[in-house]
Design an enzyme around this catalytic site. Structure first.
Site: not given
Length: 280
Positions: A32, A51, A145, A177
């Site tokens: 996504y 990406r 992702k 992160e």
């Protein structure tokens, strides 16, 4: 009622349905992207397109949807001025459940929707976020992702239970992160330190755009992992993501970062980044 897009159709959100055999639902074989919407326009699309192409390759998903016209039309139909737009692509819905993808490929499932939300004037900007530090427990393939987000959900729930806004994940004493954002500090030397975008973290689009702006501000930037001790010794801390843009972090595990207020450099970086989005 909100209009969404599903596999080539614009539909009321209550009429959009995905089969139970969809591989995104059964195996989290889905990727996504989320992009902020400012002044009625989605942002940073070339970076998001690159990406999602990498993410699909890693997840073994094939799709060539031309997304920009779809996103523009969703924004128009929903009258969205500010917020975000979300798109997802899965491995599709074969006739039955099987770990292996069908020998004859099925069409990917694709959908997108808008969400109205503040981007520029977010309430947390003025006070800063409070986070907890949480053990890193995600799978090793973090650079894609994907929709395998259970551990991020659990970490966010733990933060809420602790009365905090979010969590930063820690692996062997080093911050990786946030649960859905890249993590950064401005250390005691005034250097911006950001985890490199290797397999250990997601290569964030906002991060990609914000670091050059920090250099334009005269900040030295070091792309390396930083420790929990460095976090507590830092002058400032902040996150970057499509939904928060650049957001100050003022507390971790109940301990102040810097003076416990949003840092001046973080706020200036946020101002410049928002301006850049508007110009783009």
């Amino acid at each position: 009622m909100r209009t969404v897009w599903l596999n080539g159709e614009y539909l009321p959100e209550t009429e959009a349905k995905v089969p139970i055999f969809d591989r995104g639902l059964l195996f989290a074989q889905g990727v996504y992207e989320v992009t902020p919407v400012i002044d009625g326009h989605f942002c940073n699309w070339p970076y998001h397109a690159e990406r999602i192409g990498r993410s699909m390759a890693l997840a073994r998903i094939t799709d060539n949807t031309d997304w920009p016209p779809i996103l523009d039309e969703l924004i128009r139909r929903n009258g969205l001025t500010e917020g975000r737009i979300y798109l997802q692509v899965t491995g599709g819905a074969p006739a039955d459940r099987d770990f292996l993808s069908p020998a004859d490929p099925v069409t990917a499932t694709r959908f997108a929707f808008t969400q109205a939300a503040p981007v520029v004037d977010q309430p947390k900007v003025g006070e800063g976020m409070r986070i907890i530090l949480h053990p890193e427990g995600r799978w090793a393939l973090r650079a894609a992702k994907t929709t395998q987000l259970l551990y991020a959900v659990l970490a966010k729930e733990a933060a809420r239970d602790a009365g905090a806004d979010d969590a930063w994940l820690v692996d062997n004493g080093m911050v990786t992160e946030g649960t859905s954002a890249n993590a950064h500090i401005i250390d005691s030397r005034g250097v911006l330190v950001s985890h490199p975008v290797d397999h250990g973290v997601l290569p964030g689009i906002t991060r990609l755009s914000a670091l050059p702006l920090a250099r334009e501000m005269g900040l030295a930037v070091e792309e390396r992992a930083f420790s929990v001790d460095e976090l507590f010794a830092a002058r400032e801390a902040f996150i970057t993501s499509a939904t928060t843009v650049v957001m100050p972090v003022v507390e971790a595990d109940g301990r102040k970062i810097g003076d416990g207020r949003p840092g001046a450099l973080t706020l200036e970086l946020r101002r410049r980044y928002v301006e850049r989005l508007r110009q783009a």
